[in-house]
Design a protein around this motif. Sequence first.
Motif, PDB file in Angstrom:
ATOM      1  N   MET A 132       1.711   0.575  -4.921  1.00 57.04           N
ATOM      2  CA  MET A 132       0.663   0.728  -3.919  1.00 57.04           C
ATOM      3  C   MET A 132      -0.250   1.889  -4.297  1.00 57.04           C
ATOM      4  O   MET A 132       0.130   2.774  -5.073  1.00 57.04           O
ATOM      5  CB  MET A 132       1.284   0.994  -2.546  1.00 57.04           C
ATOM      6  N   LYS A 133      -1.429   1.898  -3.745  1.00 58.14           N
ATOM      7  CA  LYS A 133      -2.373   2.997  -3.935  1.00 58.14           C
ATOM      8  C   LYS A 133      -1.971   4.131  -2.999  1.00 58.14           C
ATOM      9  O   LYS A 133      -2.258   4.119  -1.807  1.00 58.14           O
ATOM     10  CB  LYS A 133      -3.798   2.526  -3.635  1.00 58.14           C
ATOM     11  N   LEU A 134      -1.299   5.142  -3.554  1.00 54.89           N
ATOM     12  CA  LEU A 134      -0.707   6.188  -2.727  1.00 54.89           C
ATOM     13  C   LEU A 134      -1.745   6.978  -1.941  1.00 54.89           C
ATOM     14  O   LEU A 134      -1.480   7.409  -0.813  1.00 54.89           O
ATOM     15  CB  LEU A 134       0.113   7.151  -3.594  1.00 54.89           C
ATOM     16  N   SER A 135      -2.928   7.189  -2.512  1.00 56.16           N
ATOM     17  CA  SER A 135      -3.939   8.014  -1.842  1.00 56.16           C
ATOM     18  C   SER A 135      -4.367   7.411  -0.507  1.00 56.16           C
ATOM     19  O   SER A 135      -4.842   8.131   0.378  1.00 56.16           O
ATOM     20  CB  SER A 135      -5.163   8.188  -2.742  1.00 56.16           C
ATOM     21  N   GLU A 136      -4.204   6.109  -0.350  1.00 61.44           N
ATOM     22  CA  GLU A 136      -4.546   5.472   0.918  1.00 61.44           C
ATOM     23  C   GLU A 136      -3.297   5.130   1.710  1.00 61.44           C
ATOM     24  O   GLU A 136      -3.221   5.395   2.911  1.00 61.44           O
ATOM     25  CB  GLU A 136      -5.356   4.199   0.686  1.00 61.44           C
ATOM     26  N   ALA A 137      -2.302   4.549   1.044  1.00 63.56           N
ATOM     27  CA  ALA A 137      -1.120   4.052   1.742  1.00 63.56           C
ATOM     28  C   ALA A 137      -0.294   5.175   2.363  1.00 63.56           C
ATOM     29  O   ALA A 137       0.174   5.053   3.506  1.00 63.56           O
ATOM     30  CB  ALA A 137      -0.256   3.226   0.794  1.00 63.56           C
ATOM     31  N   VAL A 138      -0.096   6.268   1.643  1.00 66.53           N
ATOM     32  CA  VAL A 138       0.744   7.346   2.168  1.00 66.53           C
ATOM     33  C   VAL A 138       0.167   7.952   3.443  1.00 66.53           C
ATOM     34  O   VAL A 138       0.877   8.054   4.461  1.00 66.53           O
ATOM     35  CB  VAL A 138       0.989   8.432   1.098  1.00 66.53           C
ATOM     36  N   PRO A 139      -1.115   8.365   3.464  1.00 66.66           N
ATOM     37  CA  PRO A 139      -1.639   8.929   4.717  1.00 66.66           C
ATOM     38  C   PRO A 139      -1.598   7.948   5.887  1.00 66.66           C
ATOM     39  O   PRO A 139      -1.262   8.330   7.009  1.00 66.66           O
ATOM     40  CB  PRO A 139      -3.087   9.289   4.360  1.00 66.66           C
ATOM     41  N   LEU A 140      -1.908   6.678   5.625  1.00 61.52           N
ATOM     42  CA  LEU A 140      -1.918   5.691   6.701  1.00 61.52           C
ATOM     43  C   LEU A 140      -0.528   5.485   7.289  1.00 61.52           C
ATOM     44  O   LEU A 140      -0.339   5.510   8.510  1.00 61.52           O
ATOM     45  CB  LEU A 140      -2.456   4.360   6.182  1.00 61.52           C
ATOM     46  N   ILE A 141       0.463   5.280   6.425  1.00 57.06           N
ATOM     47  CA  ILE A 141       1.805   4.966   6.907  1.00 57.06           C
ATOM     48  C   ILE A 141       2.532   6.218   7.382  1.00 57.06           C
ATOM     49  O   ILE A 141       3.310   6.165   8.338  1.00 57.06           O
ATOM     50  CB  ILE A 141       2.592   4.232   5.804  1.00 57.06           C
ATOM     51  N   ALA A 142       2.268   7.363   6.754  1.00 55.69           N
ATOM     52  CA  ALA A 142       2.875   8.613   7.219  1.00 55.69           C
ATOM     53  C   ALA A 142       2.421   8.925   8.644  1.00 55.69           C
ATOM     54  O   ALA A 142       3.223   9.342   9.486  1.00 55.69           O
ATOM     55  CB  ALA A 142       2.510   9.756   6.281  1.00 55.69           C
ATOM     56  N   GLU A 143       1.157   8.712   8.917  1.00 56.12           N
ATOM     57  CA  GLU A 143       0.653   8.950  10.281  1.00 56.12           C
ATOM     58  C   GLU A 143       1.315   8.003  11.274  1.00 56.12           C
ATOM     59  O   GLU A 143       1.672   8.392  12.382  1.00 56.12           O
ATOM     60  CB  GLU A 143      -0.864   8.783  10.311  1.00 56.12           C
ATOM     61  N   LEU A 144       1.491   6.744  10.870  1.00 51.72           N
ATOM     62  CA  LEU A 144       2.157   5.777  11.734  1.00 51.72           C
ATOM     63  C   LEU A 144       3.564   6.227  12.075  1.00 51.72           C
ATOM     64  O   LEU A 144       4.033   6.045  13.207  1.00 51.72           O
ATOM     65  CB  LEU A 144       2.195   4.414  11.031  1.00 51.72           C
ATOM     66  N   LEU A 145       4.261   6.833  11.103  1.00 54.14           N
ATOM     67  CA  LEU A 145       5.641   7.261  11.280  1.00 54.14           C
ATOM     68  C   LEU A 145       5.763   8.698  11.777  1.00 54.14           C
ATOM     69  O   LEU A 145       6.856   9.265  11.790  1.00 54.14           O
ATOM     70  CB  LEU A 145       6.392   7.106   9.947  1.00 54.14           C
ATOM     71  N   ASN A 146       4.623   9.282  12.182  1.00 51.71           N
ATOM     72  CA  ASN A 146       4.603  10.661  12.692  1.00 51.71           C
ATOM     73  C   ASN A 146       5.156  11.657  11.674  1.00 51.71           C
ATOM     74  O   ASN A 146       5.909  12.582  12.020  1.00 51.71           O
ATOM     75  CB  ASN A 146       5.383  10.763  14.008  1.00 51.71           C
ATOM     76  N   LEU A 147       4.789  11.450  10.413  1.00 51.22           N
ATOM     77  CA  LEU A 147       5.211  12.355   9.342  1.00 51.22           C
ATOM     78  C   LEU A 147       4.032  13.221   8.896  1.00 51.22           C
ATOM     79  O   LEU A 147       2.878  12.783   8.994  1.00 51.22           O
ATOM     80  CB  LEU A 147       5.734  11.545   8.144  1.00 51.22           C
ATOM     81  N   PRO A 148       4.314  14.408   8.398  1.00 55.20           N
ATOM     82  CA  PRO A 148       3.222  15.252   7.901  1.00 55.20           C
ATOM     83  C   PRO A 148       2.606  14.642   6.646  1.00 55.20           C
ATOM     84  O   PRO A 148       3.316  14.115   5.792  1.00 55.20           O
ATOM     85  CB  PRO A 148       3.928  16.575   7.588  1.00 55.20           C
ATOM     86  N   ILE A 149       1.298  14.704   6.543  1.00 56.25           N
ATOM     87  CA  ILE A 149       0.594  14.158   5.380  1.00 56.25           C
ATOM     88  C   ILE A 149       0.400  15.288   4.366  1.00 56.25           C
ATOM     89  O   ILE A 149      -0.235  16.289   4.672  1.00 56.25           O
ATOM     90  CB  ILE A 149      -0.768  13.573   5.787  1.00 56.25           C
ATOM     91  N   PRO A 150       0.979  15.174   3.166  1.00 54.64           N
ATOM     92  CA  PRO A 150       0.843  16.232   2.162  1.00 54.64           C
ATOM     93  C   PRO A 150      -0.626  16.552   1.880  1.00 54.64           C
ATOM     94  O   PRO A 150      -1.489  15.666   1.880  1.00 54.64           O
ATOM     95  CB  PRO A 150       1.530  15.638   0.927  1.00 54.64           C
ATOM     96  N   ALA A 151      -0.896  17.820   1.636  1.00 51.16           N
ATOM     97  CA  ALA A 151      -2.274  18.280   1.430  1.00 51.16           C
ATOM     98  C   ALA A 151      -2.901  17.687   0.174  1.00 51.16           C
ATOM     99  O   ALA A 151      -4.135  17.705   0.033  1.00 51.16           O
ATOM    100  CB  ALA A 151      -2.286  19.807   1.353  1.00 51.16           C
ATOM    101  N   LYS A 152      -2.092  17.168  -0.751  1.00 51.46           N
ATOM    102  CA  LYS A 152      -2.640  16.623  -2.000  1.00 51.46           C
ATOM    103  C   LYS A 152      -3.414  15.324  -1.781  1.00 51.46           C
ATOM    104  O   LYS A 152      -4.130  14.867  -2.672  1.00 51.46           O
ATOM    105  CB  LYS A 152      -1.518  16.384  -3.008  1.00 51.46           C
ATOM    106  N   TYR A 153      -3.255  14.715  -0.595  1.00 49.88           N
ATOM    107  CA  TYR A 153      -3.961  13.471  -0.327  1.00 49.88           C
ATOM    108  C   TYR A 153      -5.271  13.765   0.404  1.00 49.88           C
ATOM    109  O   TYR A 153      -5.297  14.578   1.342  1.00 49.88           O
ATOM    110  CB  TYR A 153      -3.089  12.525   0.512  1.00 49.88           C
ATOM    111  N   PRO A 154      -6.361  13.100  -0.007  1.00 49.61           N
ATOM    112  CA  PRO A 154      -7.652  13.331   0.662  1.00 49.61           C
ATOM    113  C   PRO A 154      -7.636  12.795   2.085  1.00 49.61           C
ATOM    114  O   PRO A 154      -6.895  11.855   2.410  1.00 49.61           O
ATOM    115  CB  PRO A 154      -8.640  12.544  -0.214  1.00 49.61           C
TER     116      PRO A 154
END
Length: 206
Positions: A132-154
């Motif tokens: 998956m494209k981490l730069s998009e998928a991680v922030p989207l799904i992390a927010e859904l799961l109430n997880l902190p979004i690492p600062a390395k992602y835009p």
Amino acid sequence: MHSVQLYRVIQQSVTRRRKHGAAIRAQTPFVGRADEMRLLLNRWEQACEGRGQLVLVVGEPGIGKSRVVKEFRGRIRDNPHLWVEGAGDQFFQSTPFHAVTQILDEGLGWHGDESPKERVTQLERGLELAQMKLSEAVPLIAELLNLPIPAKYPLLTFTPDQQRKRLLANLTAWLLSAARVQPVVMAMEDLHWVDPSTLELTQTLG
């Protein structure tokens, strides 16, 4: 005076209470339902051949729908597959993707004792394996799961409607990627209480 012991809620359990009830019911002998089981196993064979299937099990409360699903799971336990499950909840009908978060918890193998940082790491690993494209998928799904979004992602600049559509697209792509590795069974109980966003995802997959 009597002492009173107080408890503080830390987080929601990833194990649904209904599983305990299903386990108790599963101890009774499984009789009848041969036609239903034959149908489920037929659909399973088709899914294993790469033809996705959608099966709706309906009936009055207490008729044994969960028991049928549990028996089906037992019948296929020796075949390589990923089984994830969730359930609609009357109190979370207006919470977007509530049942999906249960499915992701199970799919990622969380037990409830991981730190937020550990969960983010496991999420990144799972998405990376799915290419998956981490730069998009991680922030989207992390927010859904109430997880902190690492600062390395835009920061994502989607509108709310765009973000919902991109989240749906990423969740769909992730599940389909998992299904290319091995058959995936997504069991959803109490569909009449499932929130609209989760229902949209299941319709997209179906």
